[in-house]
Write an enzyme that holds these catalytic residues in place. Structure first.
Site, mmCIF file in Angstrom:
data_model
loop_
_atom_site.group_PDB
_atom_site.id
_atom_site.type_symbol
_atom_site.label_atom_id
_atom_site.label_comp_id
_atom_site.label_asym_id
_atom_site.label_seq_id
_atom_site.Cartn_x
_atom_site.Cartn_y
_atom_site.Cartn_z
ATOM 1 C CG ASP A 187 -1.712 1.208 1.445
ATOM 2 O OD1 ASP A 187 -2.401 1.616 0.498
ATOM 3 O OD2 ASP A 187 -1.653 1.777 2.548
ATOM 4 C CG LEU A 188 1.509 3.795 -2.881
ATOM 5 C CD1 LEU A 188 1.135 4.656 -4.084
ATOM 6 C CD2 LEU A 188 3.021 3.642 -2.801
ATOM 7 C CG ASP A 189 -1.993 7.576 0.431
ATOM 8 O OD1 ASP A 189 -0.933 7.934 -0.101
ATOM 9 O OD2 ASP A 189 -3.122 7.842 -0.037
ATOM 10 C CG ASP B 104 -2.521 2.353 6.520
ATOM 11 O OD1 ASP B 104 -3.335 3.148 7.024
ATOM 12 O OD2 ASP B 104 -2.415 2.200 5.293
#
Length: 237
Positions: free
Chosen positions: A16-18, A187
């Site tokens: 994932d990124l954010d 997250d």
């Protein structure tokens, strides 16, 4: 690092990124504030507020529930709808939307990537293939992370967003690694953990706030691994 399930040998990782590879707090909020400033340059929009934008976003969603899979299209359609309701000429709408999205994208990519993240990704990428699966609209090349990943998949453009199966299946197929040997790191307990587990991948939850998973309503299932810092991933290989 905590293990909740037994794991297979890790042959690839998806990220994932954010709020996984960088701190995303206030980034979207700043970008939306800048959109409002851009829109207020026009006479009919001089009193527009962020609340107006958010209210319109929900109305667009109510009319087209599936649009949430693609946050880019959702934002474009929200701005278009708002402009029409504010009496903006249809001849000007495309230009204003383009200007607004350019503004948003500029500020959306103003996050700071920790040097430790660069170092970790470089180390991992030297050992196994890495890829990105995101529900957002961040371009990994614009934030200096493109060299570490084989590819980046985005909800909407590459299938329904996480936790739905299409985007996970596509990532597994592109990696050419069995799902049970792919570790997805994120997250979000619903989109990342539940999505990965339900689609046959290994799941790693990065617990950025030090929460107790057993007391979280979003915890529909346990991940294979829980970490508090990205650096712990190197210990898995």
């Amino acid at each position: 690092m905590r293990f909740y399930r037994s794991i297979n040998r890790i042959q690839a990782m998806t990220f994932d990124l954010d709020d996984t590879l960088y701190d995303n707090s206030m980034i979207v909020e700043k970008a939306e504030d800048e959109i409002i400033k851009t829109l207020r340059q026009y006479e009919q929009l001089k009193n527009i507020t962020l609340s107006d934008l958010h209210a319109e976003k929900q109305q667009v969603l109510a009319l087209n529930p599936e649009i949430y899979h693609d946050v880019v299209i959702w934002r474009i359609e929200t701005i278009k709808s708002l402009l029409l309701k504010m009496g903006i000429s249809t001849l000007k709408i495309d230009d204003i939307v383009q200007q607004s999205m350019a503004c948003f994208n500029f500020w959306r990519h103003k996050m700071q990537i920790p040097e430790s993240t660069h170092q970790l990704l470089a180390t991992l990428a030297s050992k196994i293939p890495l890829a990105v699966i995101t529900n957002g609209n961040v371009d990994i090349h614009k934030i200096g992370l493109g060299d570490y990943f084989q590819f980046s998949l985005r909800g909407g453009a590459d299938g329904r967003s996480k936790p739905f199966p299409e985007i996970f299946d596509l990532a597994v197929n592109k990696l050419a690694v069995p799902a049970k040997h792919v570790l997805h790191i994120g997250d979000n307990l619903l989109t990342d953990v539940n999505g990965a587990v339900n689609n046959g991948l290994l799941a790693c939850w990065i617990n950025i706030y030090g929460q107790d998973i057993y007391h979280l309503a979003d915890a529909k299932c346990l991940p294979h691994i829980e970490i508090n810092h990205l650096s712990e991933l190197d210990n898995l290989l």
